[in-house]
Structure formats: C-alpha cells, structure tokens
Write a protein that holds these residues in place. Structure first.
Motif: not given
Ligand code: PEP
Length: 242
Positions: A13-21
């Motif tokens: 979970h890089g920065p965009s995947a973290a926001v999506d999560f």
C-alpha cells in the motif's frame, strides 16, 4: 479496556493505495468503540494520515534511534511524528530476524519513540525452535526485560506478542497459548503489566473473535489480513461487538 485493533501493512500500500484503502475502510470505524491503529510504509504515512478519520491512529513500522544524521535510508521518530504518526512499531520479528535488529537496538528505538512523543508498540515473540525447546518464558523475559526501563518513562505503550512461527504462515497460537504467553509478558513487565498486550500472528476475520476475547488479550496486530479494508473492517466489528 477498549480492544486495540492494529494493522501492519508491511511493504504494501503505497500512497495512493493507502488513500484508496482508507476511503473503503472508514465506514467501519465507530468513534471510540475500539482503538484502531494502522502502520503503513513510511512513504504512505502522510497520505494515510490525511485520508484517515480522526479516530484512526497512524504509526511508523520502523524508526531509527537518532533524530537525524548520516543514516542513509533511515527515518527518525521526529520525522514520522511530523507527518502525523503517533505510534511506532518497534522490534517486529521481520526487523529482528530479516534485518538483524538486536534487543539493544530495540531499547534505543523505544527511547527514541518516547522522546518524540510516539507510543511505542514493542513486538516480542519466540521462534518455533525456542518454543519446542521450552524456552518461551526465557525469550519473552529477555525481550521484555531489555525495554522495561525505557517503557517506565512512557505515558502510553503497548506490547504485541507475536510468535514468529505464526507470522504470515496461516498458523495461529491457540487462544490458550496466547493467554499463557500474555501472562508471561505481563509478569516480565512487572508494575507496568497493566499496559495493553496484543496478539499477532495470522489473525483473520474468522479467528479474530476467539483470540481477541481470550483472557489477558487486549487486542490484535494484524498483518496480511489488514490489507483488505473489508476484511480488516470485519475484524474491527468483531472487536466492537464483544
Ligand atoms: C505482523 O506482521 O505483525 C503479522 C502478525 O502478520 P500476519 O498477520 O500476516 O501473520
């Protein structure tokens, strides 16, 4: 005590995947009912903090003991705090066993976290051969014993009991084994033994209830199963419902 549900994303979970999560996980959060903490990779700390509801605490997976200096690739507790981390995971078994982190370094990192006003979450746990050799007691006493002096100065801390043989293997300790180990951790903590002690090691939505509500278990630290917002949300709901 409120149950603690913590998620360690490891190197996922890089920065965009973290926001999506977080956009998909936020509906599962009920303010105040359980204590929720997420440990994203360092690069995702800032975006996770911005995207998370206030009730979700964000922590670093790893910190160095110095504030700054010639330590290429490292991250200080103060830097993690500056982007919104309020906790730090210290002494995770992957750090100890894959990267050679020693008990002495773990103790220095605990002091650094406290200096930067981060809540240390200290991970301890035995290897399978240590358990088989009847050395659980001795290993936990040593790992906890090296950090108690530092922890005595913390306003808030947690210990995560994570048997190394249960991390990422699909094998979990039984609730009875978790209770027994948590009692050893508390006894090694002595007068600090009222702090939350979490269980970690292949926790998933199906087994979370039995582990979370075992005697002397105050919460769970979840690795692989914390990557999916729905599954992690189910574990949170289990903690709320108990
Ligand atoms: C962890 O990384 O702390 C952990 C417990 O991992 P998993 O749940 O995947 O075993």
């Amino acid at each position: 005590m409120r149950k603690v549900i913590a998620g360690n994303w490891k190197m996922h979970h890089g920065p965009s995947a973290a926001v999506d999560f977080l956009s998909r996980f936020r509906p599962a959060v009920q303010e105040g009912s359980v204590r929720i903490a997420l440990f994203p990779p360092a690069l995702s700390l800032a975006s996770a903090r911005r995207a998370a509801a206030a009730a979700i605490e964000i922590g670093a997976q790893h910190i160095h003991w110095e504030r700054s200096g010639a330590f290429t690739g490292e991250l200080s507790a103060e830097m993690a705090g500056e982007v919104g981390a309020t906790l730090a995971l210290i002494g995770h078994s992957e750090r100890r066993h894959l990267f050679g982190e020693t008990d002495a370094e773990v103790a220095r990192k605990v002091r650094a976290a406290i200096r930067a006003e981060l809540t240390p979450v200290v991970c301890v746990g035995e290897l399978l051969e240590e358990r088989r050799a009847g050395r659980l007691d001795e290993v936990l006493a040593r790992q906890v014993g090296t950090v108690t002096e530092a922890l005595a100065t913390a306003s808030d801390f947690m210990v995560a009991y994570e048997p190394v043989w249960a991390i990422g293997t699909g094998e979990t300790a039984t609730p009875e084994d978790a209770t027994a180990a948590h009692r050893l951790v508390r006894s090694a903590l002595g007068e600090l033994g009222g702090a939350p002690v979490l269980y970690g090691g292949s926790v998933n939505p199906a087994n979370a209830g039995a582990l979370l509500f075992a005697p002397d278990v105050d919460g769970v630290l979840v690795g692989g199963a914390s990557l999916d917002p729905i599954g992690f949300g189910n574990i949170v709901e289990t903690g709320v419902g108990g």
